[in-house]
Design a protein around this motif. Sequence first.
Motif, PDB file in Angstrom:
ATOM      1  N   PRO A  76       0.813  -1.232   0.000  1.00  0.00           N
ATOM      2  CA  PRO A  76       0.000   0.000   0.000  1.00  0.00           C
ATOM      3  C   PRO A  76       0.845   1.281   0.000  1.00  0.00           C
ATOM      4  CG  PRO A  76      -0.560  -1.415   1.894  1.00  0.00           C
ATOM      5  CD  PRO A  76       0.522  -2.114   1.135  1.00  0.00           C
ATOM      6  N   GLU A  77       2.054   1.199   0.521  1.00  0.00           N
ATOM      7  CA  GLU A  77       2.939   2.379   0.529  1.00  0.00           C
ATOM      8  C   GLU A  77       3.260   2.858  -0.881  1.00  0.00           C
ATOM      9  OE1 GLU A  77       6.775   2.686   2.445  1.00  0.00           O
ATOM     10  OE2 GLU A  77       5.915   1.666   4.209  1.00  0.00           O
ATOM     11  N   TYR A  78       3.159   1.949  -1.832  1.00  0.00           N
ATOM     12  CA  TYR A  78       3.520   2.290  -3.210  1.00  0.00           C
ATOM     13  C   TYR A  78       2.298   2.500  -4.114  1.00  0.00           C
ATOM     14  CZ  TYR A  78       8.380   1.385  -2.142  1.00  0.00           C
ATOM     15  OH  TYR A  78       9.648   1.456  -1.605  1.00  0.00           O
ATOM     16  N   ALA A  79       1.105   2.602  -3.488  1.00  0.00           N
ATOM     17  CA  ALA A  79      -0.120   2.707  -4.295  1.00  0.00           C
ATOM     18  C   ALA A  79      -0.086   3.912  -5.227  1.00  0.00           C
ATOM     19  CB  ALA A  79      -1.331   2.774  -3.370  1.00  0.00           C
ATOM     20  N   SER A  80       0.396   5.022  -4.718  1.00  0.00           N
ATOM     21  CA  SER A  80       0.394   6.238  -5.529  1.00  0.00           C
ATOM     22  C   SER A  80       1.433   6.158  -6.658  1.00  0.00           C
ATOM     23  CB  SER A  80       0.631   7.436  -4.601  1.00  0.00           C
ATOM     24  OG  SER A  80       1.179   8.489  -5.319  1.00  0.00           O
ATOM     25  N   ALA A  81       2.638   5.666  -6.320  1.00  0.00           N
ATOM     26  CA  ALA A  81       3.678   5.495  -7.342  1.00  0.00           C
ATOM     27  C   ALA A  81       3.180   4.532  -8.424  1.00  0.00           C
ATOM     28  CB  ALA A  81       4.954   4.955  -6.704  1.00  0.00           C
ATOM     29  N   ARG A  82       2.493   3.487  -7.980  1.00  0.00           N
ATOM     30  CA  ARG A  82       1.994   2.483  -8.920  1.00  0.00           C
ATOM     31  C   ARG A  82       0.991   3.079  -9.902  1.00  0.00           C
ATOM     32  NH1 ARG A  82      -1.417  -2.778  -6.815  1.00  0.00           N
ATOM     33  NH2 ARG A  82      -2.975  -2.571  -8.454  1.00  0.00           N
ATOM     34  N   ARG A  83       0.062   3.898  -9.366  1.00  0.00           N
ATOM     35  CA  ARG A  83      -0.946   4.538 -10.244  1.00  0.00           C
ATOM     36  C   ARG A  83      -0.260   5.425 -11.288  1.00  0.00           C
ATOM     37  NH1 ARG A  83      -4.140   4.827  -5.693  1.00  0.00           N
ATOM     38  NH2 ARG A  83      -3.378   6.896  -5.161  1.00  0.00           N
ATOM     39  N   THR A  84       0.723   6.183 -10.860  1.00  0.00           N
ATOM     40  CA  THR A  84       1.440   7.079 -11.773  1.00  0.00           C
ATOM     41  C   THR A  84       2.142   6.263 -12.876  1.00  0.00           C
ATOM     42  OG1 THR A  84       1.851   8.515  -9.896  1.00  0.00           O
ATOM     43  CG2 THR A  84       3.173   8.932 -11.853  1.00  0.00           C
ATOM     44  N   LEU A  85       2.752   5.161 -12.464  1.00  0.00           N
ATOM     45  CA  LEU A  85       3.489   4.329 -13.438  1.00  0.00           C
ATOM     46  C   LEU A  85       2.527   3.613 -14.387  1.00  0.00           C
ATOM     47  CD1 LEU A  85       6.094   3.004 -10.894  1.00  0.00           C
ATOM     48  CD2 LEU A  85       6.709   4.204 -13.003  1.00  0.00           C
ATOM     49  N   GLU A  86       1.383   3.188 -13.869  1.00  0.00           N
ATOM     50  CA  GLU A  86       0.385   2.526 -14.736  1.00  0.00           C
ATOM     51  C   GLU A  86      -0.080   3.484 -15.832  1.00  0.00           C
ATOM     52  OE1 GLU A  86      -1.445  -0.781 -11.593  1.00  0.00           O
ATOM     53  OE2 GLU A  86      -2.334   1.230 -11.689  1.00  0.00           O
ATOM     54  N   LYS A  87      -0.300   4.731 -15.428  1.00  0.00           N
ATOM     55  CA  LYS A  87      -0.720   5.755 -16.422  1.00  0.00           C
ATOM     56  C   LYS A  87       0.383   5.989 -17.440  1.00  0.00           C
ATOM     57  CE  LYS A  87      -3.765   8.668 -13.775  1.00  0.00           C
ATOM     58  NZ  LYS A  87      -3.690   9.789 -12.871  1.00  0.00           N
ATOM     59  N   GLU A  88       1.609   6.064 -16.961  1.00  0.00           N
ATOM     60  CA  GLU A  88       2.742   6.322 -17.848  1.00  0.00           C
ATOM     61  C   GLU A  88       2.939   5.158 -18.824  1.00  0.00           C
ATOM     62  OE1 GLU A  88       4.128   8.877 -18.592  1.00  0.00           O
ATOM     63  OE2 GLU A  88       6.055   8.379 -19.508  1.00  0.00           O
ATOM     64  N   LEU A  89       2.754   3.953 -18.331  1.00  0.00           N
ATOM     65  CA  LEU A  89       2.892   2.774 -19.185  1.00  0.00           C
ATOM     66  C   LEU A  89       1.837   2.816 -20.302  1.00  0.00           C
ATOM     67  CD1 LEU A  89       4.240   0.032 -19.731  1.00  0.00           C
ATOM     68  CD2 LEU A  89       2.671  -1.001 -18.082  1.00  0.00           C
ATOM     69  N   ALA A  90       0.607   3.141 -19.941  1.00  0.00           N
ATOM     70  CA  ALA A  90      -0.475   3.219 -20.941  1.00  0.00           C
ATOM     71  C   ALA A  90      -0.168   4.324 -21.949  1.00  0.00           C
ATOM     72  CB  ALA A  90      -1.801   3.480 -20.248  1.00  0.00           C
ATOM     73  N   ARG A  91       0.352   5.454 -21.459  1.00  0.00           N
ATOM     74  CA  ARG A  91       0.679   6.573 -22.356  1.00  0.00           C
ATOM     75  C   ARG A  91       1.772   6.162 -23.351  1.00  0.00           C
ATOM     76  NH1 ARG A  91       4.136  10.358 -23.536  1.00  0.00           N
ATOM     77  NH2 ARG A  91       5.695   9.627 -22.054  1.00  0.00           N
ATOM     78  N   LEU A  92       2.790   5.472 -22.848  1.00  0.00           N
ATOM     79  CA  LEU A  92       3.894   5.055 -23.730  1.00  0.00           C
ATOM     80  C   LEU A  92       3.423   4.044 -24.777  1.00  0.00           C
ATOM     81  CD1 LEU A  92       6.841   4.663 -21.183  1.00  0.00           C
ATOM     82  CD2 LEU A  92       6.740   6.299 -23.078  1.00  0.00           C
ATOM     83  N   ARG A  93       2.601   3.090 -24.357  1.00  0.00           N
ATOM     84  CA  ARG A  93       2.112   2.074 -25.310  1.00  0.00           C
ATOM     85  C   ARG A  93       1.300   2.733 -26.423  1.00  0.00           C
ATOM     86  NH1 ARG A  93       1.915  -3.505 -24.166  1.00  0.00           N
ATOM     87  NH2 ARG A  93      -0.165  -3.672 -25.073  1.00  0.00           N
ATOM     88  N   ASP A  94       0.559   3.753 -26.042  1.00  0.00           N
ATOM     89  CA  ASP A  94      -0.242   4.483 -27.027  1.00  0.00           C
ATOM     90  C   ASP A  94       0.662   5.290 -27.966  1.00  0.00           C
ATOM     91  OD1 ASP A  94      -2.784   5.439 -28.005  1.00  0.00           O
ATOM     92  OD2 ASP A  94      -2.170   7.383 -27.156  1.00  0.00           O
ATOM     93  N   GLU A  95       1.592   6.027 -27.380  1.00  0.00           N
ATOM     94  CA  GLU A  95       2.494   6.880 -28.176  1.00  0.00           C
ATOM     95  C   GLU A  95       3.352   6.051 -29.137  1.00  0.00           C
ATOM     96  OE1 GLU A  95       4.974  10.002 -26.080  1.00  0.00           O
ATOM     97  OE2 GLU A  95       6.579   8.770 -26.910  1.00  0.00           O
ATOM     98  N   LEU A  96       3.784   4.877 -28.679  1.00  0.00           N
ATOM     99  CA  LEU A  96       4.690   4.047 -29.486  1.00  0.00           C
ATOM    100  C   LEU A  96       3.946   3.070 -30.392  1.00  0.00           C
ATOM    101  CD1 LEU A  96       7.238   3.380 -26.610  1.00  0.00           C
ATOM    102  CD2 LEU A  96       7.608   4.885 -28.585  1.00  0.00           C
ATOM    103  N   LYS A  97       2.608   3.159 -30.368  1.00  0.00           N
ATOM    104  CA  LYS A  97       1.746   2.319 -31.232  1.00  0.00           C
ATOM    105  C   LYS A  97       1.982   0.835 -30.990  1.00  0.00           C
ATOM    106  CE  LYS A  97       1.705   5.766 -34.979  1.00  0.00           C
ATOM    107  NZ  LYS A  97       2.755   6.688 -34.552  1.00  0.00           N
ATOM    108  N   VAL A  98       2.053   0.445 -29.715  1.00  0.00           N
ATOM    109  CA  VAL A  98       2.217  -0.970 -29.379  1.00  0.00           C
ATOM    110  C   VAL A  98       0.874  -1.660 -29.568  1.00  0.00           C
ATOM    111  CG1 VAL A  98       2.900  -2.613 -27.574  1.00  0.00           C
ATOM    112  CG2 VAL A  98       3.943  -0.329 -27.646  1.00  0.00           C
TER     113      VAL A  98
END
Length: 498
Positions: free
Chosen positions: A466-488
């Motif tokens: 749970p200590e990493y819940a916020s970091a995890r949410r930020t990274l999940e969003k970033e991962l989705a953004r990168l997959r979209d930008e890179l046309k994965v």
Amino acid sequence: MKLKILAPLALLLTLVASRAADRPNIVFIFSDDHAWQAISAYGSNRNETPHIDRLADEGMRFDRCLVPNSICGPSRATVLTGTYNHINGFIDNSGCRFDGSQTTFPKLLQGAGYQTAIIGKWHLGSEPTGFDHWQVLPGQGQYYNPKMILNGENMREMGYVTDIITERSLDWLKKRDPERPFLLMCQHKAPHRNWSPNVTKLNHDGGKPYPEPPTLFDDYSGRGSGEKNQDMSLAKTMHEGDLKLKTTSAIPKSVRDEWNAYYGPRNEAFLKANLKGKDLIRWKYQRYMHDYLACISSVDDGIGEILDYLKESGLEENTIVVYASDQGFYLGEHGWFDKRWIFEESLRTPFLVRWPSVIKPASVSKEIVSNLDFAPTLLEAAGVSVPERVQGHSLMPLFKGQTPDEWRKSFYYHYYEFPGVHSVPRHYGVATDRYKLVHLYKPDDYWELFDLEKDPHEMKNVFDDPEYASARRTLEKELARLRDELKVPEKDPKGTRK
Ligand code: CA
């Protein structure tokens, strides 16, 4: 009248010629599976690489050069095209074939008047395109007396592969047209498995023991099934041939006496000792380091010869010299050899660049860069426009010590080869300067999150903490953004098969 028309044309031609003369030469030296931990400029506690270190002393060392897919063929396809593997079609080493009709940076340089050559390992299935001269190893290639393909013709060279690749590179440099800029790609087979040294290097370390990495006896607790079930450990996977416990026909008669004189008595002592458990792993690690680092010593010598030639021939000032590997490698960390994982040892590759007229000596960059950036950088350096399709970014501002505000702060990674040799799961993820979020999805489906600041060896998955819940949410969003930008693509691409 004629003169009036010709004068501006002559002026234009003079300008073009002078610009052509200013264009930098490029010597791109590449190796296969060279861990950054095995370079003294990167702080190796195991070996010395004086000639690679010259590039760091006289140029720029990149401390976080990341590869999008840590395996041979896909990495080479990325270098040539500046694209991810779902774009260039070479997603894994199990049967992909590089589509040589696509745009590559050597082709564009060739079109812009550069002389282009590739000598050494190619490993992309199809024949090289975009090179005036090519002499490559078929497939993985052999360490001794290697078969090669010279401009389409099968032939064989006699001797040790690393020395041959260096010598043929020098031969080509000496006979090139001195009036035109050049691109030379000198690509070593070494230090690829099974790490067969030149017999002249067998006593390179004087028998000194190598320090062990702190994670040599990792039990993979705190992580998922993929880490536990992989097949790339010193304990289970490293075999007799890797360990030189038997002499194979790959070692020619001409050097077999020297080979056996070194390994024979040491192997006898090993068999007599009847080692078990951790002691056996320790012995394997020492033998592995001896052989692997001996191979690197030959690569380093070859780099020295090329750097000496550039100096003697007055080419040093306006030649970009790059040294990189196709990916990183495990030197016993996590109990492993090989690569493939998003973890630091295999995600990061060594990358050093010397260009005296642009880069300040002894510069260091901590920015996230990638082998995706090699193509656009070298094109921009040569004054050639970068195609729209390229997903990397030119490093020219970084060379000049200026990092643009919008420079990447995160990096997308994707490994596809499962089922396959070494049984590493398919996974993708995002890496930042502090975190890694990873989705392992085949054969088992699970997520991992690592905090590199608190856990630099990536031993503890904190995805559900749970200590990493916020970091995890930020990274999940970033991962989705990168997959979209890179046309994965949503589903794995099939790749360009044979
Ligand atoms: Ca490799």
